[in-house]
Design a protein around this motif. Sequence first.
Motif, short mmCIF file in Angstrom:
data_model
loop_
_atom_site.label_atom_id
_atom_site.label_comp_id
_atom_site.label_asym_id
_atom_site.label_seq_id
_atom_site.Cartn_x
_atom_site.Cartn_y
_atom_site.Cartn_z
N ASN A 226 75.53 19.01 24.21
CA ASN A 226 75.16 19.70 22.98
C ASN A 226 74.47 21.01 23.37
OD1 ASN A 226 72.24 19.08 23.40
ND2 ASN A 226 72.88 16.98 22.91
N LEU A 227 74.15 21.81 22.37
CA LEU A 227 73.58 23.13 22.65
C LEU A 227 72.19 23.04 23.27
CD1 LEU A 227 74.03 26.15 22.54
CD2 LEU A 227 73.14 26.16 20.20
N GLN A 228 71.42 22.03 22.88
CA GLN A 228 70.09 21.86 23.47
C GLN A 228 70.19 21.61 24.98
OE1 GLN A 228 67.75 18.73 21.74
NE2 GLN A 228 65.93 19.20 22.95
N VAL A 229 71.12 20.75 25.36
CA VAL A 229 71.34 20.49 26.79
C VAL A 229 71.82 21.77 27.48
CG1 VAL A 229 72.80 19.26 28.44
CG2 VAL A 229 71.77 18.02 26.53
N ALA A 230 72.75 22.48 26.85
CA ALA A 230 73.25 23.73 27.43
C ALA A 230 72.10 24.71 27.66
CB ALA A 230 74.30 24.35 26.51
N ASN A 231 71.24 24.85 26.66
CA ASN A 231 70.11 25.77 26.76
C ASN A 231 69.24 25.44 27.96
OD1 ASN A 231 68.89 28.01 25.69
ND2 ASN A 231 68.20 27.02 23.82
N THR A 232 69.00 24.15 28.18
CA THR A 232 68.14 23.71 29.27
C THR A 232 68.81 23.90 30.63
OG1 THR A 232 67.16 22.05 27.80
CG2 THR A 232 66.77 21.78 30.15
N VAL A 233 70.06 23.49 30.73
CA VAL A 233 70.76 23.57 32.02
C VAL A 233 71.00 25.02 32.43
CG1 VAL A 233 72.89 23.00 33.24
CG2 VAL A 233 71.83 21.31 31.74
N VAL A 234 71.35 25.88 31.48
CA VAL A 234 71.64 27.27 31.81
C VAL A 234 70.38 28.01 32.26
CG1 VAL A 234 72.51 29.47 30.91
CG2 VAL A 234 73.69 27.36 30.35
N ILE A 235 69.24 27.73 31.62
CA ILE A 235 68.01 28.38 32.08
C ILE A 235 67.56 27.80 33.42
CG2 ILE A 235 66.26 26.92 30.95
CD1 ILE A 235 66.30 30.77 31.16
N TYR A 236 67.89 26.55 33.67
CA TYR A 236 67.64 25.95 35.00
C TYR A 236 68.41 26.72 36.06
CZ TYR A 236 68.89 22.67 38.78
OH TYR A 236 69.16 22.09 40.00
N TRP A 237 69.68 27.02 35.80
CA TRP A 237 70.47 27.80 36.76
C TRP A 237 69.90 29.21 36.94
CZ3 TRP A 237 75.41 25.76 34.02
CH2 TRP A 237 75.82 24.56 34.63
N ALA A 238 69.39 29.79 35.84
CA ALA A 238 68.80 31.13 35.94
C ALA A 238 67.58 31.13 36.86
CB ALA A 238 68.42 31.63 34.54
N VAL A 239 66.75 30.09 36.76
CA VAL A 239 65.59 29.98 37.66
C VAL A 239 66.07 29.80 39.11
CG1 VAL A 239 63.53 28.65 38.24
CG2 VAL A 239 64.09 29.09 35.85
N GLN A 240 67.11 29.01 39.30
CA GLN A 240 67.68 28.85 40.64
C GLN A 240 68.11 30.19 41.23
OE1 GLN A 240 70.93 25.98 40.62
NE2 GLN A 240 69.65 24.46 41.61
N ILE A 241 68.74 31.02 40.40
CA ILE A 241 69.18 32.33 40.87
C ILE A 241 68.01 33.12 41.44
CG2 ILE A 241 70.10 34.57 40.15
CD1 ILE A 241 71.68 33.01 37.95
N ILE A 242 66.94 33.22 40.65
CA ILE A 242 65.76 33.99 41.08
C ILE A 242 65.16 33.39 42.33
CG2 ILE A 242 63.43 34.69 40.40
CD1 ILE A 242 64.43 34.65 37.46
N LEU A 243 65.05 32.08 42.36
CA LEU A 243 64.40 31.40 43.48
C LEU A 243 65.22 31.50 44.75
CD1 LEU A 243 61.93 29.69 44.19
CD2 LEU A 243 63.19 27.67 43.47
N TRP A 244 66.51 31.17 44.68
CA TRP A 244 67.35 31.18 45.87
C TRP A 244 67.55 32.59 46.41
CZ3 TRP A 244 71.95 27.27 44.85
CH2 TRP A 244 71.40 25.99 44.69
N HIS A 245 67.71 33.56 45.51
CA HIS A 245 67.87 34.95 45.98
C HIS A 245 66.60 35.42 46.69
CE1 HIS A 245 68.23 39.46 45.17
NE2 HIS A 245 69.22 39.17 46.01
N GLY A 246 65.45 35.06 46.13
CA GLY A 246 64.19 35.43 46.78
C GLY A 246 64.02 34.76 48.13
N MET A 247 64.37 33.48 48.23
CA MET A 247 64.26 32.77 49.50
C MET A 247 65.20 33.37 50.55
SD MET A 247 64.02 28.86 48.01
CE MET A 247 63.64 28.01 49.54
#
Length: 367
Positions: A226-247
């Motif tokens: 559902n959209l609530q799950v999508a909202n959560t998972v997609v922002i999770y990936w966005a945090v991964q992007i910032i974190l992994w790129h920084g590492m």
Amino acid sequence: MALCVAKIGDLCGDEGLTYESLKLYQRSLRQLQLALWDPELMLDDQTLTACLALGMYEMSQCPNRSKQGYVSHTLGCRRLVELRGPEAHMDGLGHAVFIHFRVQGILYALDQGEHSFLGDPLWQEVPWRKRPKTPYDRIYDFLTRAPDLRNQGDMLQFMDPHSQLQLATEMIWNCWKMDSELEAVYDSLERSHEGPLFWSELARNKTLHGDSRDGVLFPVAFHFANLQVANTVVIYWAVQIILWHGMWQLYRLTAELQVHFAEAAAKGEDSAEPTSDAVSTLFKFPPLQHRTDFAAPCRNVFQSVEYSLQEDMLDQGPKCCAAPTRIAYETLRYYPKYSREVAWAETAQELIQKRSMMLLRYYVPRR
């Protein structure tokens, strides 16, 4: 009413309705100003809600043909929330509006690279004393730390090698801690949900994917429970992007420092710097493994856009993927090998903008 009339105007291409929505918006501004001048109304839940709604209108319509109206309302909401204090946002309308504002406030601080009071312990805890944090709330906690980490990273270029090593080491271990905590949040989301959070389906949006001589970049799109799950998972990936790129960037720096210190030790130079024996101890970091591929969560975000742009998602779907898509785009656009992904993201952002997100037109990527 201003928001609704503007949306109908957009859907029907009716400039008359758009003009009427602008008049309603201007009336709202006057009423809000009167409330802000009234000591009994200034800190009322309804006043904060009105301020937030006007910000939503600015996001949708940008009546001044700039982002300044939206920025002004975001800063106004921020000031109101701070003046009201964390205890005013523990339940009812106050809590619901705070949750909505918190996302905008955190994303604004991230864009500006500035610390937000929303990351302070009181504001991380008190508003949830009566209502436990959702995984979505907990993932946004990580974004409150991102500006400070980025600002620390910007300082590295002005430091001597020894200071660089000290700060980079501290940041790397901090990032590993965040990575572990982030995975724990995602695991809790999976455990609390029956069935898969998302799955792959053949991509159908021809405007988004198009046809290419090199083949379709993303032949499958992700669909969610559902959209609530999508909202959560997609922002999770966005945090991964910032974190992994920084590492990845920090590991590159420490590899250069390791060579520097080893060469200096061999030549008997820089006696104050780590010796060759100390160097071998200092650089004992865990291998990044799959985290070196920071483009992977970027692609995950891109493959979620089609789901978010479905008509039955109304305007909430595009708002779900707007910020993560921009984060992924700004991360990849500096690397020529990701030129196809960057071009795809530019098309995606144009489509998102057309779904009552005119604000995107006025956000120029950072240099």
